[in-house]
Design an enzyme around this catalytic site. Structure first.
Site, mmCIF file in Angstrom:
data_model
loop_
_atom_site.group_PDB
_atom_site.id
_atom_site.type_symbol
_atom_site.label_atom_id
_atom_site.label_comp_id
_atom_site.label_asym_id
_atom_site.label_seq_id
_atom_site.Cartn_x
_atom_site.Cartn_y
_atom_site.Cartn_z
ATOM 1 N N GLY A 146 -52.447 -20.519 -35.620
ATOM 2 C CA GLY A 146 -51.453 -20.907 -36.317
ATOM 3 C C GLY A 146 -52.014 -21.332 -37.759
ATOM 4 O O GLY A 146 -53.111 -21.223 -37.961
ATOM 5 N N CYS A 147 -51.262 -21.452 -38.794
ATOM 6 C CA CYS A 147 -51.871 -21.511 -40.161
ATOM 7 C C CYS A 147 -52.678 -22.772 -40.367
ATOM 8 O O CYS A 147 -53.800 -22.579 -40.962
ATOM 9 C CB CYS A 147 -50.662 -21.679 -41.258
ATOM 10 S SG CYS A 147 -49.070 -22.694 -40.839
ATOM 11 N N TYR A 148 -52.173 -23.775 -39.928
ATOM 12 C CA TYR A 148 -53.147 -25.509 -39.835
ATOM 13 C C TYR A 148 -54.406 -25.042 -39.168
ATOM 14 O O TYR A 148 -55.245 -25.372 -39.754
ATOM 15 C CB TYR A 148 -52.059 -26.407 -39.819
ATOM 16 C CG TYR A 148 -51.279 -26.878 -40.486
ATOM 17 C CD1 TYR A 148 -51.482 -27.352 -41.814
ATOM 18 C CD2 TYR A 148 -49.843 -27.178 -40.236
ATOM 19 C CE1 TYR A 148 -50.509 -27.899 -42.486
ATOM 20 C CE2 TYR A 148 -48.786 -27.623 -41.055
ATOM 21 C CZ TYR A 148 -49.344 -28.087 -42.335
ATOM 22 O OH TYR A 148 -48.170 -28.403 -43.150
ATOM 23 N N THR A 150 -55.875 -22.225 -38.463
ATOM 24 C CA THR A 150 -56.973 -21.341 -39.193
ATOM 25 C C THR A 150 -57.656 -21.965 -40.338
ATOM 26 O O THR A 150 -58.788 -22.240 -40.312
ATOM 27 C CB THR A 150 -56.035 -20.228 -39.644
ATOM 28 O OG1 THR A 150 -55.314 -19.431 -38.504
ATOM 29 C CG2 THR A 150 -56.979 -19.417 -40.532
ATOM 30 N N ALA A 151 -56.860 -22.870 -41.090
ATOM 31 C CA ALA A 151 -57.739 -23.380 -42.370
ATOM 32 C C ALA A 151 -58.480 -24.458 -41.915
ATOM 33 O O ALA A 151 -59.838 -24.706 -42.308
ATOM 34 C CB ALA A 151 -56.715 -24.044 -43.126
#
Length: 340
Positions: A146-148, A150-151
């Site tokens: 997911g995007c969160y 990943t960061a």
């Protein structure tokens, strides 16, 4: 011969971003654009930025002879379709959540449904490319992060891998509205979000178990994780500011060395000398990472910034495909961010 690929769920933001990038990839050919809606309509008429898409690429219901299938579907849908595709010898790269968590019971607890294909969870490779290359090369099914997560995991990864921090982790993250997909709910209307920031999903955001699982994979003890996401009034961009208590004796120089060593040769992660801005990643597959030490409080502060639709979704999926197919990792993803 170019690899034949299909996108299932092509009418959403992530599906459209996949199409934008894959249409320019020199070693693949997009042979099928699949969605439930808009069938019979040329893709370029549905995704208004894809002016160069061939008029013959029409939204349909079949994946044709695709060798790699990208899925960008609501939770639970890709898992219903994947077993059939895998039995036909195809690879599946799921941008959704269906194969990220290894415990089938977690889907009932966090997503509210019984997993349709729990036997595939053990086989799926969690595609945080920077930490999964060896496993990706033989993967039949890739769970794109997911995007969160990943960061967050790129921000904390070096500290966790080098055992510099303890188990207490707080993640304060902010994302543009495209991270929610095509939402017509009042919470995402211009009049609601303009000039406003709000916290949501605390303490039961669906990315929480994924982040915790990812930290354990990197070598952390079971974390005491607090994840607080926020919606901010911009279209693209995501930033995660992560706080973790340093272990006794860990110095700022050790932290700096761990980050420099971990990401020295990474094609899409740059360690910055100051706190990064989301706009410096716009439209690109880059993640910008900055780590510093709050010495009086013995706390690591690590930041990861990225474009939630590229490195946070479609771009990392293509990066994973490149590795799995033995292609140069940067292929099709060379574009630098837009500025301003």
């Amino acid at each position: 011969m170019p690899t034949k690929v299909a996108i299932v769920g092509v009418t959403g933001y992530a599906g459209g971003e996949l199409a934008r990038l894959l249409l320019r990839h020199p070693e693949v050919r997009l042979v099928a654009a699949v969605a439930r809606a808009k069938q019979g309509t040329p893709l370029r008429d549905v995704q208004p930025n894809l002016h160069d898409a061939p008029s013959s690429l029409v939204i349909g219901s079949e994946v044709a002879d695709a060798e790699v299938i990208f899925t960008a579907l609501p939770a639970g849908e890709a898992a219903k379709l994947a077993p059939g595709w895998l039995s036909e010898g195809r690879r599946v790269i799921d941008i959704g959540s269906d194969f990220r968590l290894k415990d089938p019971a977690a889907y009932e607890s966090w997503y509210g449904y019984r997993h349709p294909a729990p036997e595939l969870l053990a086989e799926s490779v969690y595609g945080m490319t920077e930490f999964a290359r060896d496993r990706l090369r033989a993967a039949r099914i890739v769970a794109n992060p997911g995007c969160y997560p990943t960061a967050t995991l790129l921000a904390l990864g070096p500290a966790v891998k080098h055992h510099l921090v303890g188990d207490d982790v707080i993640v304060d993250a902010k994302s543009g509205v495209s991270g929610a997909g095509h939402m017509v709910d009042d919470a995402y209307l211009y009049g609601t979000i303009d000039g406003s920031v709000r916290t949501y999903g605390v303490p039961r955001h669906r990315h929480t178990p994924e982040i915790a699982q990812g930290l354990r994979y990197l070598g952390a003890p079971p974390p005491r994780l607090t994840f607080a996401p926020h919606l901010v009034p911009m279209t693209r961009g995501l930033i995660a500011t992560c706080y973790a208590t340093l272990r006794d004796g860990v110095s700022a120089a050790q932290v700096a060395g761990a980050y420099a060593e971990t990401y020295a040769d990474e094609p899409f992660v740059r360690v910055t000398s100051s706190f990064p801005a989301t706009k410096a990643t716009l439209g690109s597959n880059w993640c910008l990472v900055h780590a510093t030490v709050d010495e009086p409080n013995r706390r690591l502060v690590a930041v990861g910034a990225l474009d939630n639709l590229v490195k946070g979704a479609a771009g990392s999926a293509i990066q994973n495909m490149n590795v799995a197919l033995g292609l140069p990792e940067r292929l099709g993803l060379e574009a630098l961010p837009l500025w301003p």
